[in-house]
Design a protein around this motif. Structure first.
Motif, PDB file in Angstrom:
ATOM      1  N   ARG A 235       1.015  -1.066   0.061  1.00 35.52           N
ATOM      2  CA  ARG A 235       0.203   0.116   0.097  1.00 35.52           C
ATOM      3  C   ARG A 235       0.829   1.218   0.093  1.00 35.52           C
ATOM      4  O   ARG A 235       2.026   1.276   0.781  1.00 35.52           O
ATOM      5  N   GLY A 236       0.436   2.230  -0.726  1.00 29.62           N
ATOM      6  CA  GLY A 236       1.062   3.537  -0.736  1.00 29.62           C
ATOM      7  C   GLY A 236       0.418   4.929  -0.589  1.00 29.62           C
ATOM      8  O   GLY A 236      -0.784   4.812  -0.926  1.00 29.62           O
ATOM      9  N   SER A 237       1.086   5.918  -0.446  1.00 26.68           N
ATOM     10  CA  SER A 237       0.564   7.276  -0.475  1.00 26.68           C
ATOM     11  C   SER A 237       1.817   8.130  -1.089  1.00 26.68           C
ATOM     12  O   SER A 237       2.792   7.987  -0.871  1.00 26.68           O
ATOM     13  N   ARG A 238       1.302   9.325  -1.633  1.00 24.64           N
ATOM     14  CA  ARG A 238       2.069  10.298  -2.017  1.00 24.64           C
ATOM     15  C   ARG A 238       1.438  11.195  -2.389  1.00 24.64           C
ATOM     16  O   ARG A 238       0.268  11.676  -2.757  1.00 24.64           O
ATOM     17  N   TRP A 239       2.179  12.640  -2.277  1.00 27.88           N
ATOM     18  CA  TRP A 239       1.553  13.908  -2.435  1.00 27.88           C
ATOM     19  C   TRP A 239       1.879  14.547  -3.685  1.00 27.88           C
ATOM     20  O   TRP A 239       2.999  14.187  -4.437  1.00 27.88           O
ATOM     21  N   ALA A 240       1.027  15.224  -4.657  1.00 28.14           N
ATOM     22  CA  ALA A 240       1.451  15.760  -5.688  1.00 28.14           C
ATOM     23  C   ALA A 240       1.026  17.263  -5.676  1.00 28.14           C
ATOM     24  O   ALA A 240      -0.096  17.637  -5.105  1.00 28.14           O
ATOM     25  N   ARG A 241       1.554  18.180  -6.408  1.00 24.24           N
ATOM     26  CA  ARG A 241       1.556  19.473  -6.799  1.00 24.24           C
ATOM     27  C   ARG A 241       1.135  19.586  -8.225  1.00 24.24           C
ATOM     28  O   ARG A 241       1.810  19.200  -8.882  1.00 24.24           O
ATOM     29  N   ASN A 242      -0.052  20.252  -8.333  1.00 28.62           N
ATOM     30  CA  ASN A 242      -0.634  20.434  -9.922  1.00 28.62           C
ATOM     31  C   ASN A 242      -0.366  19.096 -10.614  1.00 28.62           C
ATOM     32  O   ASN A 242      -0.005  19.133 -11.873  1.00 28.62           O
ATOM     33  N   GLY A 243      -0.764  17.829 -10.129  1.00 31.36           N
ATOM     34  CA  GLY A 243      -0.653  16.856 -10.633  1.00 31.36           C
ATOM     35  C   GLY A 243       0.541  16.145 -10.879  1.00 31.36           C
ATOM     36  O   GLY A 243       0.734  14.891 -11.294  1.00 31.36           O
ATOM     37  N   THR A 244       1.578  16.686 -10.421  1.00 32.51           N
ATOM     38  CA  THR A 244       3.106  15.993 -10.360  1.00 32.51           C
ATOM     39  C   THR A 244       3.549  15.665  -9.083  1.00 32.51           C
ATOM     40  O   THR A 244       3.315  16.576  -7.924  1.00 32.51           O
ATOM     41  N   ALA A 245       4.014  14.230  -8.984  1.00 31.62           N
ATOM     42  CA  ALA A 245       4.543  13.968  -7.389  1.00 31.62           C
ATOM     43  C   ALA A 245       5.469  14.740  -7.111  1.00 31.62           C
ATOM     44  O   ALA A 245       6.487  15.282  -7.560  1.00 31.62           O
ATOM     45  N   LEU A 246       5.114  14.895  -5.683  1.00 27.10           N
ATOM     46  CA  LEU A 246       6.387  15.937  -4.920  1.00 27.10           C
ATOM     47  C   LEU A 246       7.380  14.817  -4.529  1.00 27.10           C
ATOM     48  O   LEU A 246       7.456  13.491  -3.615  1.00 27.10           O
ATOM     49  N   ASN A 247       8.791  15.155  -4.745  1.00 25.47           N
ATOM     50  CA  ASN A 247       9.943  14.444  -4.326  1.00 25.47           C
ATOM     51  C   ASN A 247       9.865  14.161  -2.658  1.00 25.47           C
ATOM     52  O   ASN A 247       9.597  15.037  -2.071  1.00 25.47           O
ATOM     53  N   GLY A 248      10.267  13.007  -2.359  1.00 24.71           N
ATOM     54  CA  GLY A 248      10.446  12.856  -0.841  1.00 24.71           C
ATOM     55  C   GLY A 248       9.162  12.645  -0.164  1.00 24.71           C
ATOM     56  O   GLY A 248       8.886  12.615   0.918  1.00 24.71           O
ATOM     57  N   SER A 249       7.931  12.474  -1.146  1.00 24.30           N
ATOM     58  CA  SER A 249       6.600  12.299  -0.234  1.00 24.30           C
ATOM     59  C   SER A 249       6.126  10.951   0.030  1.00 24.30           C
ATOM     60  O   SER A 249       4.860  10.591   0.179  1.00 24.30           O
ATOM     61  N   SER A 250       6.500   9.976  -0.980  1.00 21.66           N
ATOM     62  CA  SER A 250       5.997   8.737  -1.189  1.00 21.66           C
ATOM     63  C   SER A 250       6.189   7.641   0.206  1.00 21.66           C
ATOM     64  O   SER A 250       7.294   7.790   0.638  1.00 21.66           O
ATOM     65  N   THR A 251       5.192   6.836   0.443  1.00 20.18           N
ATOM     66  CA  THR A 251       5.294   6.009   1.336  1.00 20.18           C
ATOM     67  C   THR A 251       5.018   4.463   0.585  1.00 20.18           C
ATOM     68  O   THR A 251       3.937   4.533  -0.237  1.00 20.18           O
ATOM     69  N   LEU A 252       5.499   3.483   1.088  1.00 19.99           N
ATOM     70  CA  LEU A 252       5.061   2.081   0.756  1.00 19.99           C
ATOM     71  C   LEU A 252       5.236   1.240   1.707  1.00 19.99           C
ATOM     72  O   LEU A 252       6.242   1.231   2.397  1.00 19.99           O
ATOM     73  N   GLU A 253       4.039   0.553   2.223  1.00 22.76           N
ATOM     74  CA  GLU A 253       4.168  -0.258   3.341  1.00 22.76           C
ATOM     75  C   GLU A 253       3.614  -1.613   2.934  1.00 22.76           C
ATOM     76  O   GLU A 253       2.607  -1.834   2.036  1.00 22.76           O
ATOM     77  N   PRO A 254       4.011  -2.718   3.737  1.00 20.38           N
ATOM     78  CA  PRO A 254       3.289  -3.945   3.520  1.00 20.38           C
ATOM     79  C   PRO A 254       2.004  -4.151   4.124  1.00 20.38           C
ATOM     80  O   PRO A 254       1.484  -3.369   5.158  1.00 20.38           O
ATOM     81  N   PRO A 255       1.139  -4.826   3.581  1.00 15.54           N
ATOM     82  CA  PRO A 255      -0.438  -4.962   4.168  1.00 15.54           C
ATOM     83  C   PRO A 255      -0.589  -5.512   5.340  1.00 15.54           C
ATOM     84  O   PRO A 255       0.380  -6.223   5.752  1.00 15.54           O
ATOM     85  N   THR A 256      -1.524  -5.204   6.115  1.00 10.92           N
ATOM     86  CA  THR A 256      -1.616  -6.018   7.292  1.00 10.92           C
ATOM     87  C   THR A 256      -2.110  -7.602   7.061  1.00 10.92           C
ATOM     88  O   THR A 256      -2.662  -7.871   5.932  1.00 10.92           O
TER      89      THR A 256
END
Length: 185
Positions: A108-129
């Motif tokens: 599972r993951g999340s990340r932030w984007a500004r104006n549709g472009t991913a922000l560097n250093g904002s991604s996370t990836l985690e194993p599922p429960t």
């Protein structure tokens, strides 16, 4: 066009210069802005299907609050519901996360984007429960936004098929946006 009030006193020691216009511009307006600075807390109350192996912008239909000095806010619950659009320039603090339906496959993951472009250093990836639903926090980051820029929280999963977010009370996907400070050049 909304503007962040600036306090640049230019008068001398002349007491007559301390009239209501100067006091409003240099004291009242900045204090009012700081007492009602742009801020929003958005939540998802309807499950959203996230395609396998695809970064997808989360949509938010609930506003716990969405406020700014003009009382307009930066989010809409009827159009572009994935976006918070800055009405005032500055540095904004972003926080939030994604609640997922039960599945023990993939990540599972999340990340932030500004104006549709991913922000560097904002991604996370985690194993599922191993079982059950789970909430995965997004990174809390600060981002510079000009008036009209927008931010979105994207979700990712690769369970092998479509997987929905969950909107159980404490696990609702959420996005918090707070104006932090003015950009000083």
């Amino acid at each position: 066009m909304p503007a962040v009030p600036e306090t640049k006193a230019t008068w001398t020691n002349d007491v007559d210069a301390l009239d209501s216009t100067n006091l409003n511009a240099y004291l009242r307006d900045p204090v009012r802005f700081l007492m009602r600075k742009p801020s929003a807390m958005l939540r998802q109350a309807t499950n959203q299907a996230i395609a396998n192996n695809t970064w997808t912008a989360l949509t938010f239909g609930v506003e716990d609050w969405d406020d700014d000095p003009d009382g307009v806010g930066g989010h809409s619950t009827s159009s572009n519901t994935s976006r918070y659009t800055a009405r005032y320039p500055g540095i904004y603090l972003l926080g939030g996360g994604v609640g997922w339906a039960a599945s023990n496959a993939g990540v599972r993951g999340s990340r932030w984007a500004r104006n549709g472009t991913a922000l560097n250093g904002s991604s996370t990836l985690e194993p599922p429960t191993a079982s059950g639903t789970a909430y995965y926090a997004a990174r809390a980051i600060r981002v510079e936004l000009d008036e009209g820029d927008f931010v979105e929280l994207f979700a990712f999963q690769n369970s092998g098929g479509s997987l929905s977010t969950t909107v159980a009370t404490s696990e609702q996907p959420s996005m918090a946006v707070d104006w932090d400070r003015l950009i000083v050049a």
